[in-house]
Design a protein around this motif. Structure first.
Motif, PDB file in Angstrom:
ATOM      1  N   PRO A  18       5.381   1.913   5.904  1.00 55.48           N
ATOM      2  CA  PRO A  18       3.916   1.923   5.798  1.00 55.48           C
ATOM      3  C   PRO A  18       3.305   2.942   6.743  1.00 55.48           C
ATOM      4  CG  PRO A  18       4.666  -0.032   6.981  1.00 55.48           C
ATOM      5  CD  PRO A  18       5.904   0.662   6.476  1.00 55.48           C
ATOM      6  N   LEU A  19       2.097   3.401   6.403  1.00 54.26           N
ATOM      7  CA  LEU A  19       1.475   4.503   7.133  1.00 54.26           C
ATOM      8  C   LEU A  19       1.143   4.138   8.577  1.00 54.26           C
ATOM      9  CD1 LEU A  19      -0.890   6.073   4.439  1.00 54.26           C
ATOM     10  CD2 LEU A  19       1.503   6.582   4.962  1.00 54.26           C
ATOM     11  N   ASP A  20       0.833   2.870   8.854  1.00 57.41           N
ATOM     12  CA  ASP A  20       0.517   2.527  10.238  1.00 57.41           C
ATOM     13  C   ASP A  20       1.748   2.654  11.128  1.00 57.41           C
ATOM     14  OD1 ASP A  20       1.758   0.344   8.999  1.00 57.41           O
ATOM     15  OD2 ASP A  20       0.686  -1.137  10.201  1.00 57.41           O
ATOM     16  N   GLN A  21       2.936   2.366  10.600  1.00 61.99           N
ATOM     17  CA  GLN A  21       4.154   2.546  11.382  1.00 61.99           C
ATOM     18  C   GLN A  21       4.456   4.032  11.587  1.00 61.99           C
ATOM     19  OE1 GLN A  21       7.606   0.227  10.311  1.00 61.99           O
ATOM     20  NE2 GLN A  21       6.373  -1.499   9.589  1.00 61.99           N
ATOM     21  N   ILE A  22       4.140   4.848  10.591  1.00 65.55           N
ATOM     22  CA  ILE A  22       4.381   6.284  10.709  1.00 65.55           C
ATOM     23  C   ILE A  22       3.492   6.877  11.795  1.00 65.55           C
ATOM     24  CG2 ILE A  22       4.221   8.498   9.495  1.00 65.55           C
ATOM     25  CD1 ILE A  22       4.829   6.780   6.909  1.00 65.55           C
ATOM     26  N   GLY A  76       0.836  -1.201   0.000  1.00 66.26           N
ATOM     27  CA  GLY A  76       0.000   0.000   0.000  1.00 66.26           C
ATOM     28  C   GLY A  76       0.865   1.244   0.000  1.00 66.26           C
ATOM     29  N   LEU A  77       0.311   2.340   0.468  1.00 61.58           N
ATOM     30  CA  LEU A  77       1.026   3.604   0.466  1.00 61.58           C
ATOM     31  C   LEU A  77       2.191   3.562   1.444  1.00 61.58           C
ATOM     32  CD1 LEU A  77      -1.902   6.161   0.293  1.00 61.58           C
ATOM     33  CD2 LEU A  77      -0.307   5.538  -1.533  1.00 61.58           C
ATOM     34  N   MET A  78       3.335   4.058   0.982  1.00 62.48           N
ATOM     35  CA  MET A  78       4.556   4.033   1.781  1.00 62.48           C
ATOM     36  C   MET A  78       5.199   5.413   1.730  1.00 62.48           C
ATOM     37  SD  MET A  78       4.676   0.645   2.426  1.00 62.48           S
ATOM     38  CE  MET A  78       6.325  -0.001   2.676  1.00 62.48           C
ATOM     39  N   MET A  79       6.084   5.686   2.707  1.00 64.62           N
ATOM     40  CA  MET A  79       6.830   6.932   2.715  1.00 64.62           C
ATOM     41  C   MET A  79       8.309   6.641   2.830  1.00 64.62           C
ATOM     42  SD  MET A  79       4.484   9.427   5.131  1.00 64.62           S
ATOM     43  CE  MET A  79       5.531  10.868   4.883  1.00 64.62           C
ATOM     44  N   SER A  80       9.119   7.453   2.149  1.00 65.84           N
ATOM     45  CA  SER A  80      10.569   7.299   2.214  1.00 65.84           C
ATOM     46  C   SER A  80      11.078   7.732   3.587  1.00 65.84           C
ATOM     47  CB  SER A  80      11.230   8.151   1.129  1.00 65.84           C
ATOM     48  OG  SER A  80      11.056   9.524   1.415  1.00 65.84           O
ATOM     49  N   ILE A  81      12.319   7.390   3.888  1.00 61.71           N
ATOM     50  CA  ILE A  81      12.884   7.721   5.197  1.00 61.71           C
ATOM     51  C   ILE A  81      13.023   9.236   5.361  1.00 61.71           C
ATOM     52  CG2 ILE A  81      15.289   7.493   4.433  1.00 61.71           C
ATOM     53  CD1 ILE A  81      15.883   6.243   7.211  1.00 61.71           C
ATOM     54  N   ALA A  82      13.333   9.953   4.272  1.00 61.50           N
ATOM     55  CA  ALA A  82      13.429  11.408   4.370  1.00 61.50           C
ATOM     56  C   ALA A  82      12.072  12.026   4.666  1.00 61.50           C
ATOM     57  CB  ALA A  82      14.004  11.984   3.080  1.00 61.50           C
ATOM     58  N   ALA A  83      11.021  11.501   4.040  1.00 59.30           N
ATOM     59  CA  ALA A  83       9.682  12.009   4.301  1.00 59.30           C
ATOM     60  C   ALA A  83       9.244  11.700   5.733  1.00 59.30           C
ATOM     61  CB  ALA A  83       8.694  11.419   3.306  1.00 59.30           C
ATOM     62  N   GLU A 131      11.253  11.397   8.301  1.00 61.50           N
ATOM     63  CA  GLU A 131      12.011  12.307   9.151  1.00 61.50           C
ATOM     64  C   GLU A 131      11.305  13.656   9.255  1.00 61.50           C
ATOM     65  OE1 GLU A 131      16.667  13.476   9.543  1.00 61.50           O
ATOM     66  OE2 GLU A 131      15.742  13.886   7.590  1.00 61.50           O
ATOM     67  N   ARG A 132      10.867  14.200   8.112  1.00 58.57           N
ATOM     68  CA  ARG A 132      10.187  15.495   8.131  1.00 58.57           C
ATOM     69  C   ARG A 132       8.830  15.409   8.812  1.00 58.57           C
ATOM     70  NH1 ARG A 132      12.374  15.690   2.959  1.00 58.57           N
ATOM     71  NH2 ARG A 132      10.419  14.921   2.060  1.00 58.57           N
ATOM     72  N   ASP A 133       8.123  14.310   8.611  1.00 57.49           N
ATOM     73  CA  ASP A 133       6.774  14.177   9.152  1.00 57.49           C
ATOM     74  C   ASP A 133       6.773  13.979  10.656  1.00 57.49           C
ATOM     75  OD1 ASP A 133       3.751  13.466   8.266  1.00 57.49           O
ATOM     76  OD2 ASP A 133       4.370  12.128   9.889  1.00 57.49           O
ATOM     77  N   THR A 134       7.722  13.209  11.173  1.00 53.52           N
ATOM     78  CA  THR A 134       7.694  12.836  12.593  1.00 53.52           C
ATOM     79  C   THR A 134       8.652  13.643  13.454  1.00 53.52           C
ATOM     80  OG1 THR A 134       9.393  11.115  12.348  1.00 53.52           O
ATOM     81  CG2 THR A 134       7.086  10.475  11.955  1.00 53.52           C
ATOM     82  N   GLY A 135       9.717  14.209  12.841  1.00 54.45           N
ATOM     83  CA  GLY A 135      10.747  14.865  13.635  1.00 54.45           C
ATOM     84  C   GLY A 135      11.809  13.903  14.154  1.00 54.45           C
ATOM     85  N   LEU A 136      11.706  12.630  13.801  1.00 56.02           N
ATOM     86  CA  LEU A 136      12.716  11.634  14.178  1.00 56.02           C
ATOM     87  C   LEU A 136      13.756  11.564  13.064  1.00 56.02           C
ATOM     88  CD1 LEU A 136      10.273   8.867  15.447  1.00 56.02           C
ATOM     89  CD2 LEU A 136      11.799  10.237  16.889  1.00 56.02           C
TER      90      LEU A 136
END
Length: 359
Positions: A53-57, A11-18, A20-25
C-alpha cells in the motif's frame, strides 16, 4: 505486473519490483525486514505476489533517506511516520542544509593544496554528498549562489524554469564548475530539504532527471577518442550502491581529461564487471563508494574483484568510506580527491607511452 500500481482490496498497491525502483530498497531487503521486523506488511495480489500500500511506500522512502545519512535499519523500521519525520528534522538540524552529518564528515581531514575551483583544464573537484558519492572528502561550505537560484525553481514547483536555469549555468560556468559549484551541492541541498519536509520526493526526482539530462548532453559534445594514449575506464558501482548520478559526474570529468569512460551504470555484480572489462578492452575499472556503503563491499567484494580481474587491468576506487582510508585492499588504487585522480591519470599515460624510437 512488476512496474504498475496494482488494484487490491486496500486501494492502490505497488508490486515489490516497483517498490524497489521507487525507494532504492532491494527486494531482498524488503523481504528480510518483513521477516525480521514485521514491516513492511504487504498484501497479496490475486496471483499471490506481494503488493504494497502507498502509505507503507511513503514510510519506506523516508526510511531509505535516513539510511543514506547513516542511521541503522534496526532503529528506523519500528518507527511510525510521525517519529520518522521528527528524526528527519533532527538529522537535518545536525547536518545543516549544505553537507553531510558533521560528526561523520569531520572524521576525515580535508585534502590540502586543493584549488577552490577547477583549473581551466577541467580538473572538476566533485563535492561529497550522500546522494552522489564522489572522489572527494571535502566538506562543502555555504550554498553557492547558483544552487540558491535553482532551489527557487524547486520551491515553485517549476521544472521548466529549472531546466532553463541549468542550461544558463552550464553556459556561464563551463562543465567543470557546473559539476563542482552546482550539480553536487544542489543534490545535497535538495536531499536535505527533503529530510526537512521542504521538498517532496517527486521534486527530488525531477531535479535529478534534469541534471542527468544536462550532463548527458555535455558528454555528447566531446569527440569519441580511439587510440591507446587515452585510458579506457569502465565505471560502475557494486550491488547495493544505487547512485548513478555520481558516476555521471565522474564520466564528465574523465571526458574533460580526454580519457575514454564506459559507464555501465550502478550495481554491477563482480563477475559482470570482470566480463565487461575484458570484452570492452578496459584499461581500468573504476568504482565509487558512498560513506554509508556496506563494509562487506569493501572488505569482501573489492578484493574478490581484484583477484578476478586480469593483472593488467587497474582497479581505481573513490569515495568517502572510512575503510578506504584506513585499510584499502591490496592492488587497489584509492582516489580520495581530485588532485590524486589527476596524478593517477597522468601517471597511467606516462607508463603506457610508446617507447621513443632510435635515430
Amino acid at each position: 505486473m512488476d512496474n504498475t500500481l496494482l488494484p487490491a482490496g486496500h486501494g492502490l498497491m505497488m508490486s515489490i519490483a516497483a517498490v524497489e525502483r521507487d525507494t532504492g530498497l532491494s527486494k531482498d531487503t524488503l523481504r528480510v525486514w518483513e521477516r525480521r521486523y514485521g514491516f513492511p506488511q504487504p498484501a497479496r495480489d490475486p496471483q499471490g505476489e506481494r503488493a504494497y500500500p502507498l502509505d507503507q511506500i511513503e514510510r519506506l522512502r523516508l526510511i531509505k533517506r535516513l539510511l543514506d545519512v547513516g542511521h541503522r535499519p534496526s532503529r528506523l523500521v519500528h518507527l511510525d511516520m510521525s517519529d520518522l519525520r521528527a528524526l528527519s528534522e533532527r538529522t537535518a538540524d545536525a547536518q545543516g542544509l549544505d553537507g553531510p552529518i558533521r560528526r561523520r564528515a569531520l572524521r576525515t581531514t580535508p585534502p590540502t593544496n586543493t584549488p577552490a575551483t577547477p583549473t581551466s583544464h577541467g580538473r572538476a573537484h566533485l563535492l561529497a554528498s550522500a546522494s552522489a558519492p564522489t572522489w572527494s572528502a571535502q566538506v562543502p561550505g555555504p550554498t553557492p549562489q547558483w544552487v540558491e537560484r535553482c532551489l527557487v525553481h524547486v520551491d515553485r514547483h517549476d521544472p521548466i524554469g529549472l531546466r532553463r536555469e541549468l542550461a544558463h549555468c552550464q553556459n556561464r560556468l563551463g562543465l567543470a564548475r557546473f559539476i563542482s559549484d552546482l550539480a553536487a551541492p544542489l543534490l545535497t541541498a535538495v536531499g536535505n530539504g527533503w529530510l526537512r519536509g521542504r521538498f517532496q520526493v517527486y521534486q527530488e526526482h525531477w531535479v535529478s532527471h534534469y541534471l542527468q539530462q544536462a550532463l548527458h548532453a555535455a558528454i555528447q559534445t566531446f569527440p569519441v577518442l580511439n587510440d591507446d594514449s587515452h585510458p579506457r575506464v569502465l565505471l560502475s558501482t557494486l550491488p547495493g550502491e544505487h547512485h548513478s548520478l555520481g558516476l555521471l559526474m565522474v564520466e564528465c570529468w574523465l571526458c574533460l581529461e580526454q580519457a575514454q569512460p564506459i559507464n555501465l551504470g550502478p550495481q554491477t555484480p563482480v563477475w559482470d564487471l570482470v566480463h565487461a572489462a575484458q570484452a570492452c578492452h578496459a584499461d581500468v575499472v573504476a568504482l565509487s563508494f558512498s560513506a554509508y556503503a556496506q563494509p562487506q563491499l569493501i572488505t569482501d567484494a573489492l578484493p574478490e574483484l581484484r583477484q578476478k580481474l586480469p593483472p593488467h587491468i587497474e582497479l581505481w576506487v573513490g569515495g568517502s568510506h572510512p575503510l578506504l582510508q584506513r585499510r584499502p585492499p591490496e592492488g587497489v588504487t584509492v582516489l580520495n580527491d581530485m588532485p590524486r585522480l589527476t596524478d593517477i591519470v597522468s601517471d597511467w599515460r606516462q607508463r603506457h607511452a610508446p617507447a621513443p624510437t632510435e635515430g
